[in-house]
Write an enzyme that holds these catalytic residues in place. Sequence first.
Site, PDB file in Angstrom:
ATOM      1  N   ASP A 127     -51.059   6.960  11.902  1.00  0.00           N
ATOM      2  CA  ASP A 127     -52.596   7.475  11.795  1.00  0.00           C
ATOM      3  C   ASP A 127     -53.355   6.607  11.192  1.00  0.00           C
ATOM      4  O   ASP A 127     -53.065   6.227  10.091  1.00  0.00           O
ATOM      5  CB  ASP A 127     -52.355   8.711  11.058  1.00  0.00           C
ATOM      6  N   CYS A 150     -52.464  13.899  19.461  1.00  0.00           N
ATOM      7  CA  CYS A 150     -52.393  13.466  18.041  1.00  0.00           C
ATOM      8  C   CYS A 150     -52.502  14.710  17.197  1.00  0.00           C
ATOM      9  O   CYS A 150     -52.666  15.759  17.695  1.00  0.00           O
ATOM     10  CB  CYS A 150     -53.122  12.185  17.722  1.00  0.00           C
ATOM     11  N   ARG A 163     -56.584   8.839  17.478  1.00  0.00           N
ATOM     12  CA  ARG A 163     -55.782   8.135  18.378  1.00  0.00           C
ATOM     13  C   ARG A 163     -55.728   8.702  19.702  1.00  0.00           C
ATOM     14  O   ARG A 163     -55.987   7.884  20.518  1.00  0.00           O
ATOM     15  CB  ARG A 163     -54.248   8.166  17.702  1.00  0.00           C
TER      16      ARG A 163
HETATM   17  P1  4NP Z   1     -55.911  11.453  14.536  1.00  0.00           P
HETATM   18  O1  4NP Z   1     -56.059  11.159  12.993  1.00  0.00           O
HETATM   19  O2  4NP Z   1     -54.773  12.331  14.360  1.00  0.00           O
HETATM   20  O3  4NP Z   1     -55.313  10.073  15.014  1.00  0.00           O
HETATM   21  O4  4NP Z   1     -57.008  11.782  15.057  1.00  0.00           O
HETATM   22  C1  4NP Z   1     -56.398  12.119  12.017  1.00  0.00           C
HETATM   23  C2  4NP Z   1     -57.713  12.419  11.801  1.00  0.00           C
HETATM   24  C3  4NP Z   1     -57.945  13.700  10.831  1.00  0.00           C
HETATM   25  C4  4NP Z   1     -57.082  14.145  10.130  1.00  0.00           C
HETATM   26  C5  4NP Z   1     -55.883  13.960  10.574  1.00  0.00           C
HETATM   27  C6  4NP Z   1     -55.487  12.724  11.760  1.00  0.00           C
HETATM   28  N1  4NP Z   1     -57.503  15.220   9.500  1.00  0.00           N
HETATM   29  O5  4NP Z   1     -56.478  15.844   9.090  1.00  0.00           O
HETATM   30  O6  4NP Z   1     -58.594  15.443   9.333  1.00  0.00           O
END
Ligand code: 4NP
Length: 150
Positions: A119, A3, A9
């Site tokens: 997300d 991800c 995720r």
């Molecule tokens: P993930 O969610 O891609 O599902 O882990 C996110 C968590 C943090 C960030 C972006 C997506 N971020 O840019 O901090």
Amino acid sequence: MVCLGNICRSPLAEGIMQHKIDSFGLEAEVDSAGFEAFHTGDAPDERAIKVARKNGIDILGYRARLFQQADFDRFDRIYVMDNKNYSDVMQVARNDSDRLKVDFILNALSPGRNDVLPDPYYGKISDFESVFDLLNQAADVIANKLQNGG
Ligand code: 4NP
């Protein structure tokens, strides 16, 4: 399991897939990674930890890392959650053999549709629960296929 942040995720996807591998008695290695360095080295988001724990899965010790080109050599399959992850991974791919390893994880449920797993980072705990449910269904299909040789 790939991800963006590797804190919401994909650690859930890793924990759920590991749980299926164990309960199906399969021999397979699973890991997760992201493309945004902001959370590198961090534990998963506390909401992801909580939803996993509620379902009997412990992801507390996971640490966020960046996807590397060498992951194409380590793994036979690369599952992405959304379009951004897909283009991020495809940009690092060296050849058709690498590219053929990449798929949207929700294609396990709806083949060829390239549905995205949104997300949940800026969402609520219920968004993490929906993500868990979808990943759980997808991982079940993947584990069943692995058990049947494909
Ligand atoms: P993930 O969610 O891609 O599902 O882990 C996110 C968590 C943090 C960030 C972006 C997506 N971020 O840019 O901090």
